[in-house]
Write an enzyme that holds these catalytic residues in place. Structure first.
Site, PDB file in Angstrom:
ATOM      1  N   ASP A   1      -0.292   5.496  -4.606  1.00 29.27           N
ATOM      2  CA  ASP A   1       1.064   5.940  -4.139  1.00 29.27           C
ATOM      3  C   ASP A   1       2.073   5.446  -5.440  1.00 29.27           C
ATOM      4  OD1 ASP A   1       3.109   6.350  -2.399  1.00 29.27           O
ATOM      5  OD2 ASP A   1       2.776   4.861  -1.221  1.00 29.27           O
ATOM      6  N   ASP A   2       3.292   5.757  -5.163  1.00 31.85           N
ATOM      7  CA  ASP A   2       4.342   5.903  -6.062  1.00 31.85           C
ATOM      8  C   ASP A   2       5.013   4.457  -6.449  1.00 31.85           C
ATOM      9  OD1 ASP A   2       5.716   6.287  -3.901  1.00 31.85           O
ATOM     10  OD2 ASP A   2       7.185   7.659  -4.844  1.00 31.85           O
TER      11      ASP A   2
ATOM     12  N   ASP B   1       7.146  -1.040  -1.570  1.00 29.71           N
ATOM     13  CA  ASP B   1       8.361  -1.553  -1.219  1.00 29.71           C
ATOM     14  C   ASP B   1       8.381  -2.736  -0.666  1.00 29.71           C
ATOM     15  OD1 ASP B   1      11.200  -2.393  -0.552  1.00 29.71           O
ATOM     16  OD2 ASP B   1      11.598   0.069  -1.040  1.00 29.71           O
TER      17      ASP B   1
END
Length: 166
Positions: A99-100, A103
């Site tokens: 994933d980028d 969070d």
């Protein structure tokens, strides 16, 4: 995005360098190679493409998780597309999840449950989500909003410091 958040704009060049750095680290984690990449859409698509090229991984699967929110708070998670059953064998051992960003860790947690033995890699990580990630490149504070290159256009940027002459 609330007023107190810091912004962290990422250019295409910077993202490409960071994703390649992630691939470099991942090459030494699994020298015998990865069975497949499971990319978390949509943010994981670009780093998965770069990592698959760098590491010669041909099998790329997607898991599609939607979070319905107003960009200030993550809402309810919904799995729109799950992972192919063939990749769920052996609890995901030898699978690379990409994933980028992690969070809050909510999305990461959902995907981790599907593939508990997989290796989870993100380009960027925030403190709340970091415990769920095995490998990442850059950690940013929880109150930082990352602007990815696919979300940006060219425009004026106000100086960071208040009262800084323009």
């Amino acid at each position: 995005m609330s007023m107190v958040e810091k912004s962290f704009p990422v250019s295409w060049d910077q993202f490409h360098r960071d994703a390649r750095a992630l691939a470099w680290r991942l090459a030494s984690v699994q020298p015998e190679g990865w069975r497949a990449i499971v990319c978390i859409t949509r943010g994981g698509l670009v780093p998965a493409a770069i990592i698959s090229r760098e590491l010669g991984i041909r099998l790329i699967e997607t898991v599609c998780v939607a979070s319905y929110h107003d960009y200030s708070e993550q809402g309810e998670l919904q799995i729109l597309k799950t992972i192919d059953e063939k990749l769920l064998t052996d609890e995901g051992r030898g699978i690379l999840i990409v994933d980028d960003l992690t969070d809050t860790g909510k999305t990461a947690g959902v995907v981790r449950q599907m593939l508990p033995k997989a290796h989870f890699a993100t380009v960027y990580a925030k403190p709340k989500g970091r415990p769920l990630v095995d490998t990442f490149i850059t950690e940013v504070s929880q109150d930082t909003w990352i602007f990815f290159p696919w979300d940006l256009g060219l425009s004026f940027q106000a100086p960071i410091g208040k009262g800084t002459p323009g």
